[in-house]
Design an enzyme around this catalytic site. Sequence first.
Site, PDB file in Angstrom:
ATOM      1  N   CYS A   1       0.859  -1.218   0.298  1.00  0.00           N
ATOM      2  CA  CYS A   1       0.058   0.004  -0.169  1.00  0.00           C
ATOM      3  C   CYS A   1       0.915   1.317  -0.011  1.00  0.00           C
ATOM      4  CB  CYS A   1      -0.763  -0.090   1.257  1.00  0.00           C
ATOM      5  SG  CYS A   1      -2.029   1.314   1.474  1.00  0.00           S
TER       6      CYS A   1
ATOM      7  N   HIS B   1      -9.329  -3.773  -2.572  1.00  0.00           N
ATOM      8  CA  HIS B   1      -8.277  -2.852  -1.555  1.00  0.00           C
ATOM      9  C   HIS B   1      -8.782  -1.488  -1.288  1.00  0.00           C
ATOM     10  CE1 HIS B   1      -3.856  -2.142  -0.181  1.00  0.00           C
ATOM     11  NE2 HIS B   1      -4.374  -0.842  -0.484  1.00  0.00           N
ATOM     12  N   GLU B   2      -8.838  -0.945  -2.748  1.00  0.00           N
ATOM     13  CA  GLU B   2      -9.314   0.563  -2.597  1.00  0.00           C
ATOM     14  C   GLU B   2     -10.624   0.876  -1.952  1.00  0.00           C
ATOM     15  OE1 GLU B   2      -6.920   2.632  -3.216  1.00  0.00           O
ATOM     16  OE2 GLU B   2      -5.514   0.890  -4.152  1.00  0.00           O
TER      17      GLU B   2
ATOM     18  N   HIS C   1     -10.333   1.129   1.805  1.00  0.00           N
ATOM     19  CA  HIS C   1      -9.750   2.550   2.087  1.00  0.00           C
ATOM     20  C   HIS C   1     -10.953   3.416   2.417  1.00  0.00           C
ATOM     21  CE1 HIS C   1      -5.441   2.275   1.983  1.00  0.00           C
ATOM     22  NE2 HIS C   1      -5.429   1.914   0.973  1.00  0.00           N
TER      23      HIS C   1
END
Length: 187
Positions: A114, A157-158, A161
Amino acid sequence: MITMDDIIREGNPTLRAVAKEVAFPLTEEEIELGHQMIEFLKNSQDPEKAKELHLRGGVGLAAPQLDISKRIIAVHVPSLDPEKTEPSLSTVMVNPKILSHSVQEACLGEGEGCLSVDREVPGYVVRAARITVTYYDLAGEKHKLRLKNYEAIVVQHEIDHLNGIMFYDHIDQANPLHLKDGVLVIE
């Protein structure tokens, strides 16, 4: 232009907050942010530009990583096919939502990294192998996309966030390199 100096690092509270939905029509600033996020990813994957601008390579970036708590992500995933020069996925997603996901799980063989984490974190990050996601583009058009394997992992993954979740939250702390049967390992 976004540089590594603009990316906040773990420990910053914005990375643990749930980002706010974005209202339409988008503001000029939000549209420009989306363009700059994609530009950063493209620059980070260009060896000459990355060296010149001191960028770490990335395939995804979320607005919270820029200390902007809005539900905007950018992904720029190069094609794994050496014959193709076009990326396999390159877009800005506003207010992305995962509608459904497969029972089949997958992870990257090398683990995940990351741009907001300046250390190696060993361990498998197990996610859904396939997802269906809806999102709006910078023009306000709604899209529905089915993704699998690497592209699905990048988008998950994004989206994490946007929900205050870091990739290492998915790693089994007691046994980081253990995988249950049936998990697809993507090399």
